[in-house]
Design a protein around this motif. Structure first.
Motif, PDB file in Angstrom:
ATOM      1  N   UNK A  53       8.881  48.413 -29.891  1.00 61.67           N
ATOM      2  CA  UNK A  53       8.978  49.743 -29.285  1.00 61.67           C
ATOM      3  C   UNK A  53       9.593  49.698 -27.891  1.00 61.67           C
ATOM      4  N   UNK A  54       9.519  48.570 -27.213  1.00 61.53           N
ATOM      5  CA  UNK A  54      10.190  48.431 -25.916  1.00 61.53           C
ATOM      6  C   UNK A  54      11.674  48.155 -26.111  1.00 61.53           C
ATOM      7  N   UNK A  55      12.011  47.306 -27.049  1.00 61.39           N
ATOM      8  CA  UNK A  55      13.402  46.908 -27.240  1.00 61.39           C
ATOM      9  C   UNK A  55      14.245  48.008 -27.864  1.00 61.39           C
ATOM     10  N   UNK A  56      13.648  48.786 -28.738  1.00 63.62           N
ATOM     11  CA  UNK A  56      14.438  49.784 -29.469  1.00 63.62           C
ATOM     12  C   UNK A  56      15.116  50.790 -28.538  1.00 63.62           C
ATOM     13  N   UNK A  57      14.390  51.505 -27.660  1.00 63.31           N
ATOM     14  CA  UNK A  57      15.104  52.449 -26.784  1.00 63.31           C
ATOM     15  C   UNK A  57      16.019  51.767 -25.789  1.00 63.31           C
ATOM     16  N   UNK A  58      15.633  50.552 -25.331  1.00 61.02           N
ATOM     17  CA  UNK A  58      16.501  49.841 -24.387  1.00 61.02           C
ATOM     18  C   UNK A  58      17.854  49.536 -25.023  1.00 61.02           C
ATOM     19  N   UNK A  59      17.849  49.107 -26.275  1.00 62.66           N
ATOM     20  CA  UNK A  59      19.110  48.808 -26.965  1.00 62.66           C
ATOM     21  C   UNK A  59      19.832  50.069 -27.401  1.00 62.66           C
ATOM     22  N   UNK A  60      19.064  51.114 -27.712  1.00 62.96           N
ATOM     23  CA  UNK A  60      19.684  52.327 -28.271  1.00 62.96           C
ATOM     24  C   UNK A  60      20.533  53.067 -27.256  1.00 62.96           C
ATOM     25  N   UNK A  61      20.227  52.961 -25.964  1.00 62.74           N
ATOM     26  CA  UNK A  61      20.964  53.736 -24.966  1.00 62.74           C
ATOM     27  C   UNK A  61      22.451  53.396 -24.993  1.00 62.74           C
ATOM     28  N   UNK A  62      22.786  52.108 -24.874  1.00 64.82           N
ATOM     29  CA  UNK A  62      24.193  51.714 -24.868  1.00 64.82           C
ATOM     30  C   UNK A  62      24.864  52.044 -26.202  1.00 64.82           C
ATOM     31  N   UNK A  63      24.160  51.795 -27.306  1.00 63.05           N
ATOM     32  CA  UNK A  63      24.735  52.085 -28.617  1.00 63.05           C
ATOM     33  C   UNK A  63      24.954  53.581 -28.802  1.00 63.05           C
ATOM     34  N   UNK A  64      23.988  54.392 -28.327  1.00 66.99           N
ATOM     35  CA  UNK A  64      24.106  55.837 -28.489  1.00 66.99           C
ATOM     36  C   UNK A  64      25.275  56.392 -27.677  1.00 66.99           C
ATOM     37  N   UNK A  65      25.422  55.922 -26.443  1.00 65.38           N
ATOM     38  CA  UNK A  65      26.541  56.388 -25.620  1.00 65.38           C
ATOM     39  C   UNK A  65      27.877  56.024 -26.263  1.00 65.38           C
ATOM     40  N   UNK A  66      27.971  54.802 -26.789  1.00 65.81           N
ATOM     41  CA  UNK A  66      29.195  54.408 -27.463  1.00 65.81           C
ATOM     42  C   UNK A  66      29.441  55.259 -28.698  1.00 65.81           C
ATOM     43  N   UNK A  67      28.384  55.478 -29.482  1.00 68.76           N
ATOM     44  CA  UNK A  67      28.531  56.291 -30.684  1.00 68.76           C
ATOM     45  C   UNK A  67      28.922  57.720 -30.339  1.00 68.76           C
ATOM     46  N   UNK A  68      28.373  58.258 -29.243  1.00 63.42           N
ATOM     47  CA  UNK A  68      28.714  59.616 -28.835  1.00 63.42           C
ATOM     48  C   UNK A  68      30.176  59.716 -28.432  1.00 63.42           C
ATOM     49  N   UNK A  69      30.655  58.734 -27.674  1.00 62.13           N
ATOM     50  CA  UNK A  69      32.064  58.748 -27.313  1.00 62.13           C
ATOM     51  C   UNK A  69      32.971  58.636 -28.528  1.00 62.13           C
TER      52      UNK A  69
END
Length: 858
Positions: free
Chosen positions: A33-49
């Motif tokens: 639960x700690x690693x998931x949001x930490x990793x998701x931020x960079x992936x989400x920003x890339x996916x959004x772009x």
């Protein structure tokens, strides 16, 4: 025994959790639960772009996304054809060196006449593969659309005179094809859409599209010396396109642009090179920048919530290792050394949980996020984020383990006991107030030039409500603890389930308060995020619809019958622009009250009387005129239309369909406008899917048309959707944290509950009674948290609702949309979680053997 220079309790530590699977699962879940949001931020920003880039490419014409070269061609025989071949060879060679560019498509076009009718003559590479042939289709000649051919009585095989550049050539009709306006637009034809559909909101007449092979086109116009339109398109293959792999494409397009602009021999006249990909890529990067200020705080908040669970897992480790820790403490081992032992024991499990969190983040963003495409930089950044999450998770476990060990085996200092009464909720509350006033409130982010701007969620609209919800949740948890610590069990006979649940909750006020507050936070954030997303979508939809009036509005050359396929959702209206009310110029719309209501847009949340109510007054024959945008004219008894005074009482209303910003709109009955004998502009208003409407209206004399969907198109508002989509994902993650916390709550009390259950069974308490007690205990706490979360969401929405309108200069303002479906889903999830958790706890205690439980002295 020593291993690796360490005493046995520490050297054997990495393998100790193999004998404690419950602790291992708890620690792994916390690390996950700690690693998931930490990793998701960079992936989400890339996916959004990447999603913003893909969305722009999908909505744009492929011809303009790749390379589009336009330059007039003088048809001097044979120099014109030779020059065209040279252009094609050069673009084929140079374009082949640019990644993702397709083979060139050449188009020649010129306005001409077929008989006495104006037509657009077009020769285009491979056009025969992109039309539906209804008659003929073989041999040389002109291809005509079916509507025009039927109107003129022309069939395949007939010979018709074709005139261009003052020269008339008789040629056969090779085929009759289905009019391109009768079907949804194909990407192949998009660069010519304005020729056969007309330009939205434009005034250029639409002429039939007469298609020819290049040979026939040059044969008809060659040697005339006329300049014709000539374009060469190199469409872009956008499959898998990202902001990263677009870079070599952009470099190649720039080289191609430079080569084209300097090729004076091939382009003696002015040349135009168009490629929208650079602006699209810059716009996608702008979306990422607009999202960063909100996504990163959300991910940080979710990571902190995961660290709370990591701390709870550290406390759970101390409880389960109490016997060994007592012996070590008695031999003089201090809290720091015990924390080191905890780190050694949980390190492998934390690493496994972190790896699982990274894979889950990637899968979650790919499946539920804006896109499944990630840049290499984002993947590397997410891996580094998981490494950081690994270290902070170990730190949280070690810190809590050290503090719990010190509290268990030493006398807690007085200041530690007093710390519980410090109003910690004031810290996030003060931060919420400060962030609201200090963070930016701009609803647009821009880069200038062709990139333009994108709407964004102001950072304060995300950060401040989250901090406010956390502060109020802490305050609510403190109040729950205070009430439970002073409550007393009610006397008198009670059912066993209610009695046991009440006693257990009252016996652990701290745990009950923490679980209630922890449940309230994700519920509040989920409801708040869904409320904002739904309200923004509803507001933007209403703005676009009110500006246009409905989904599609056709401006007609002449008044025509409504097509049967559109009869139940369309209305004919008349527009007149020369009218005055109370000294101000207004636009007049003549409507049929019987049909206008089914065609025009209206939202029940719009201010003022409903459209049905207003149309009802017109239908009853009341001598009134509806006016929006000029409140001071309310009650005026006459209006001036076309220089004539008409006795109509003006009823001022806040808004009407079709009213544009800055232009007052006057709505009267159609017969009133017809009775004045004025020249008006007929329009057809239609509600429904634009593609279906355009196909059904192919036979109408359309001059121009407008779509409401285009008002908010081009990815301007995508960052808003992405932001609150990420907030919804964070809320679901917090819901997973609640489940883990609930399991820790039940597991921590499992030993005491087993002993109590053995004794209760001797007191004739049935398993069903005990299961109901667990349901009441767990369900009551979740219900309290659920209700508290709804209250917190209402407070957050109420304080921030006015900021949801990202286009405040345009009516109607914010239209709130309560997410009743989400609330029902959360309630159902809470009920299912209660039943499953209670069932699991009941199964665990039912398997206990009385003799073993009574002998258990641990």
């Amino acid at each position: 025994m020593n291993h690796w220079g360490l005493p046995s309790p520490w050297s054997r530590a990495p393998w100790m959790l193999l004998r404690r699977p419950a602790v291992a699962v708890a620690v792994a879940a916390a690390a996950f639960l700690v690693a998931l949001p930490a990793a998701a931020a960079a992936l989400f920003l890339s996916a959004a772009g990447n999603a913003a880039l893909q969305s722009q490419v999908a909505d744009a014409c492929p011809a303009y996304t790749g390379a589009y070269v336009s330059s007039a061609l003088r048809l001097d025989n044979p120099a014109g054809a030779t020059l065209l071949d040279a252009r094609e060879r050069a673009l084929t060679t140079e374009g082949g060196r640019v990644p993702r560019l397709s083979a060139p498509v050449t188009t020649l076009f010129q306005q001409g006449e077929l008989g006495r009718n104006k037509v657009n003559l077009v020769a285009r590479t491979g056009f025969a593969d992109h039309v539906r042939i209804l008659d003929g289709g073989r041999g040389p000649g002109v291809w005509l659309p079916d509507g025009f051919a039927a109107e003129k009585g022309i069939r395949a095989g007939d010979r018709v005179p074709v005139t261009t550049a003052g020269r008339t050539v008789t040629m056969p009709v090779a085929a009759v094809y289905r009019d391109l306006r009768s079907d949804p637009d194909q990407p192949y034809w998009c660069s010519l859409a304005e020729l056969y559909r007309g330009k939205p909101l434009g005034e250029t007449p639409i002429y039939p599209l007469a298609l020819l092979s290049r040979e026939d086109f040059l044969g008809a116009a060659g040697g005339s010396g006329v300049r014709i339109g000539a374009t060469i398109e190199l469409p872009l293959d956008a499959d898998g396109l990202t902001t990263a792999n677009a870079v070599p494409v952009l470099d190649g397009l720039q080289r191609l642009r430079d080569d084209t602009n300097h090729a004076v021999d091939r382009y003696p006249d002015q040349v135009q090179f168009v490629s929208n990909l650079p602006a699209m890529t810059d716009r996608a990067n702008l979306v990422v920048r607009a999202l960063t200020g909100t996504v990163v705080p959300l991910a940080a908040a979710a990571t902190l919530a995961g660290l709370v669970v990591a701390g709870a897992a550290g406390g759970f480790w101390v409880d389960r290792r109490r016997a060994e820790l007592t012996v070590l403490s008695a031999r003089g081992v201090g809290p720091a050394a015990l924390a080191g032992k905890a780190v050694l024991e949980v390190a492998l499990v934390v690493a496994a949980g972190g790896v699982g969190g990274w894979f889950a983040a990637r899968a979650l963003v790919a499946s539920a996020g804006p896109s499944g495409l990630f840049t290499p930089a984002a993947v590397h950044g997410s891996i580094w984020a998981v490494g950081g999450a690994f270290l902070v998770t170990l730190g949280a476990v070690a810190l809590v383990a050290a503090r719990r060990a010190a509290h268990l085996f030493d006398v807690p200092p007085v200041r530690a006991r007093r710390a519980r009464w410090v109003p910690w909720e004031l810290v996030p509350l003060a931060a919420a107030v400060a962030s609201w006033f200090l963070l930016g409130d701009e609803v647009q982010a821009g880069a200038g030039g062709a990139v333009g701007t994108v709407a964004r969620v102001p950072p304060r609209l995300v950060v401040a409500p989250i901090l406010l919800v956390i502060a109020l949740a802490i305050a609510a948890a403190r109040a729950v603890r205070w009430v439970l610590s002073r409550a007393r069990a009610r006397g008198g006979p009670q059912r066993p389930g209610w009695f046991l649940a009440g006693r257990r909750v009252l016996a652990g006020p701290v745990a009950a308060a923490v679980l209630t507050g922890a449940t309230a936070v994700p519920v509040a954030l989920a409801v708040y995020g869904a409320s904002v997303t739904g309200s923004v979508d509803r507001t933007l939809h209403a703005e676009g619809q009110l500006i246009v009036g409905t989904d599609v509005v056709f401006s007609l050359e002449t008044r025509a019958p409504v097509p049967p396929a559109l009869a139940d959702r369309a209305s004919l209206v008349s527009v007149y622009g020369n009218a005055r009310v109370a000294g101000s110029t207004v636009e007049v719309l003549g409507v049929d009250p019987a049909t206008f209501g089914r065609a025009a847009f209206w939202d029940p949340a719009l201010p003022g009387p409903s459209l049905d109510e207003l149309l009802g007054r017109l239908a009853r024959g009341e001598p009134i005129a509806l006016l929006a945008g000029l409140n001071r004219a309310h009650g005026t008894s006459t209006v001036d239309i076309g220089g004539r005074s008409v006795p109509l009482t003006v009823v001022a209303v806040p808004q009407l369909p079709g009213k544009k910003s800055g232009n007052p709109l006057l709505v009267v009955r159609q017969d009133v406008l017809d009775g004045l004998g004025l020249v008006t502009r007929p329009q057809l208003w239609v509600r429904g899917d634009p593609d279906e409407i355009l196909a059904a209206a192919s036979g109408l004399p359309v001059r121009t048309y407008a779509e409401a969907a285009n008002v908010t198109a081009a990815g301007v508002y995508s960052p808003i959707t992405y932001t609150f989509g990420f907030l919804a994902a964070v809320s679901l993650l917090c819901g997973a944290i609640i489940v883990v916390g609930l399991l820790l709550y039940l597991t921590a009390k499992a030993r005491a509950r087993r002993s109590a259950y053995v004794l209760l069974r001797r007191m004739s308490v049935t398993p069903a009674d005990h299961w109901r007690a667990l349901c009441f205990e767990v369900g009551g706490l979740l219900l309290a948290g659920f209700a508290g979360g709804l209250v917190l969401a209402v407070v957050a929405v109420g304080l921030t609702a006015r900021a949801y309108d990202v286009n405040p200069s345009t009516l109607p303002g914010t239209l709130l949309t309560p997410p009743w479906g989400l609330v029902a889903g959360l309630a159902a999830a809470a009920a299912v979680t209660t039943a499953l958790a209670a069932g699991a706890a009941q199964r665990a205690v039912s398997r206990a053997r009385p003799a073993e439980v009574l002998r258990d002295a641990r």
